[in-house]
Structure formats: C-alpha cells, structure tokens
Enzyme design. Structure first.
Site, PDB file in Angstrom:
ATOM      1  N   TYR A  55       0.825  -1.204   0.000  1.00 53.30           N
ATOM      2  CA  TYR A  55       0.000   0.000   0.000  1.00 53.30           C
ATOM      3  C   TYR A  55       0.864   1.262   0.000  1.00 53.30           C
ATOM      4  CZ  TYR A  55      -4.222  -2.783   0.941  1.00 53.30           C
ATOM      5  OH  TYR A  55      -5.269  -3.671   0.859  1.00 53.30           O
ATOM      6  N   SER A 160      -6.823 -13.506   0.986  1.00 54.76           N
ATOM      7  CA  SER A 160      -7.578 -12.412   0.381  1.00 54.76           C
ATOM      8  C   SER A 160      -7.782 -12.739  -1.097  1.00 54.76           C
ATOM      9  CB  SER A 160      -6.806 -11.096   0.540  1.00 54.76           C
ATOM     10  OG  SER A 160      -7.511 -10.008  -0.003  1.00 54.76           O
ATOM     11  N   TRP A 211     -13.756  -5.694   1.114  1.00 53.78           N
ATOM     12  CA  TRP A 211     -13.038  -4.516   0.641  1.00 53.78           C
ATOM     13  C   TRP A 211     -13.797  -3.840  -0.491  1.00 53.78           C
ATOM     14  CZ3 TRP A 211     -11.059  -4.275  -4.397  1.00 53.78           C
ATOM     15  CH2 TRP A 211     -10.820  -5.483  -5.066  1.00 53.78           C
ATOM     16  N   SER A 212     -13.500  -2.561  -0.686  1.00 57.41           N
ATOM     17  CA  SER A 212     -14.121  -1.739  -1.737  1.00 57.41           C
ATOM     18  C   SER A 212     -15.643  -1.748  -1.648  1.00 57.41           C
ATOM     19  CB  SER A 212     -13.679  -2.206  -3.126  1.00 57.41           C
ATOM     20  OG  SER A 212     -13.955  -1.230  -4.104  1.00 57.41           O
ATOM     21  N   GLY A 268     -10.194   8.521   5.140  1.00 54.41           N
ATOM     22  CA  GLY A 268      -9.368   9.105   6.196  1.00 54.41           C
ATOM     23  C   GLY A 268     -10.044  10.290   6.863  1.00 54.41           C
TER      24      GLY A 268
END
Length: 302
Positions: A55, A160, A211-212, A268
């Site tokens: 990441y 994953s 995720w997403s 964030g």
C-alpha cells in the site's frame, strides 16, 4: 459503539467495522494527525486496522508505524491485519520488470519482517496472502506460517481474494483454521455471493472482510447504466430507512449477507468513519436488499 466479534469459532476477535489504511499516503497527514485519527476510531470501537506491504508504494505501513511510535501503548488496543505476496514494480524495488506474485517461504517471511519493521510492532495479529498465486506450493506456505507462528511474529493467518477451491487447498495443509477471506463486496460487484465463496465461509462460520464496499467511489459518480440504476435505488432506500447518505445504505447492504462480512472503511475523514458506525443501526428488509440486487443486475431474480 462498534462491537467485537469472533471472525472464526474460538478465533481472534475483530471489530465489526475495520479501518483500512491503503490510502494513508494520500491523506496528507502529519504523524500527529495520523495518531489523532487512530485514537478517534479506536474510541468508536473500530480497533481492527487493515494494511498490506504494497500500500502506498510500500510506504503506508511505515506512515502508520510512525504515528503508532508516538504512543506505543495503543498497540495493545488494536488488531493489525496486513498482507503479502504481491511484488510491484516500484522505485523501492527498481530491478523488478513486471508485477507478479510470490508465495515462497522465503518471501513470506521476508515480507513479514519488513512489515514488522515498518509498523514498529513486534507481531502481527493476522497475516493474509493478498492474491491467489498459481505457483503457490501450499506445503511451502504452510511451512512459512508455522515458522512465523513459532517465532511469535504472527498470531493467525488468512487469505484475500481466494476462490473456495484455493481456500480449501491451503487449509488442507494447515493445522489451524484460516481466519478470514478478504474479498470485494459492493452493489456493483458481488460475485462472491454467487460463486460459492461466501457460501463456503458461512458453512465454516468464518466472517469475510469486505473490501471496496463503496466500489472506489463509482457508485457516487459513475455514469454507466448500472451505476446510475444502483445509485437511484440506494437513494430511494436511504429515504425509506432515514439514512444520512447512501454509503450508510451500502454498509447495511453488505452486512445483511448471512456470512456477516466485516466492511473495511477506506476514508481518512473521521466524519465518514462516524457515518459508517451510524450505519450499524440500519437494517434492510429482504425486499430492500433485493431491490439493490435487481438494480445492479438490470433484471429480476431468476
């Protein structure tokens, strides 16, 4: 307040929502601001954090570790998930010619050691194999897992983006259960609900990590027929359930799946995180859930 749940019977406990840090390098925060953000979502009960070695072009783990070093005692309040096996062409690794996967014992152990150093921690709660690797030798992966467990560097392991066959192959070589499969789940792409992936996890009582969930923002701004249909239906349901925004409806939609996925929040902005927490109070009816299904597929159920 977000509760903690067992992600596998007699296994580790994660918060019902997970804070994702894959875009941390884009948040333009000082170390002190990163620390404040971490403490704020911990106070909400979001104690599980999701990382991967790659990441932010291999920088996000270090940015997180820099903040954690300002208040090391917070390590005891969080569960750290990170991933390995993707090798990216990067300025960090200038000799690589193509992106590829590496599930060799050597690379898994090296990746974990690098992650521990960047995160400024002594162990990782859960390590995931990030992507299926057609060259994966399940016995070799099992050896790497056993070594890392014996050294106290990783507590539990998962995967994953694995298919059910890939999941079963790796599990067949392990004494302890894989604790999760982190997969993409959102109203634009939920094939894992139909290809057996989520059925397998429900059978094993393993909670997936999702995720997403917001489809990378495409649900909010995309102009394809599918994206417009889904957005309009989500807006109608938002009004019906009294949600603040359609992202809350999306989190409720993901959580309605019987395998009980744990949504990963990618924002964030603490306001968006709080909105996700508020979504825990929203329950969709079966009909509302299938209205989103129909809007996404563009046709009725069979």
């Amino acid at each position: 307040m977000v509760s903690k749940v067992e992600i596998v019977p007699k296994g580790p406990k994660f918060s019902e929502l997970v804070q994702g840090y894959w875009r941390l390098a884009d948040w333009d925060m000082t170390p002190e601001e990163r620390l404040v953000f971490l403490k704020q979502h911990i106070e909400m009960g979001i104690t599980t954090v999701d990382h991967a070695d790659i990441y932010g072009d291999y920088h996000c783990e270090a940015l997180f570790g820099e903040a954690l070093a300002l208040e090391p005692s917070l390590r005891d309040q969080i569960e750290i998930v990170t991933k390995c096996d993707i090798k990216l062409c990067s300025s960090t690794f200038p000799l690589r010619r193509i992106n590829h996967y590496d599930t060799s014992k050597e690379h898994i152990i090296e990746s974990v050691n690098n992650s521990l150093s960047r995160l400024n921690v002594e162990n990782i709660d859960v390590l995931l194999i990030h992507r299926p690797d057609v060259l994966m030798d399940a016995d070799e992966v099992a050896e790497a897992f056993a070594t890392l467990k014996q050294q106290g560097k990783v507590n539990d392991f998962g995967v994953s983006n694995f298919s059910l066959a890939q999941f079963d192959l790796l599990q067949s070589r392990l004494d302890a259960p894989l604790v999760t499969n982190q997969v993409e789940i959102n109203p634009l792409n939920f094939e894992v609900a139909h290809d057996g992936t989520l059925d397998q996890l429900q059978m094993k009582r393993i909670k997936p990590m999702a995720w997403s969930c917001l489809a990378g923002g495409d649900i909010f701004s995309g102009q394809s027929e599918q994206q417009v249909r889904v957005r309009n239906e989500l807006e109608l349901i938002r009004e019906e359930v009294g949600a603040e925004s359609i992202d809350q409806v999306i989190y409720a939609w993901v959580r309605r799946l019987p395998s009980k996925p744990l949504p990963i929040i990618g924002s964030g902005k603490i306001e968006r995180v709080q909105a996700a927490v508020n979504a825990l109070d929203i329950e969709l009816t079966r009909e509302q859930w299938f209205r989103v299904w129909v809007a996404s597929k563009g046709h009725g159920v069979p």
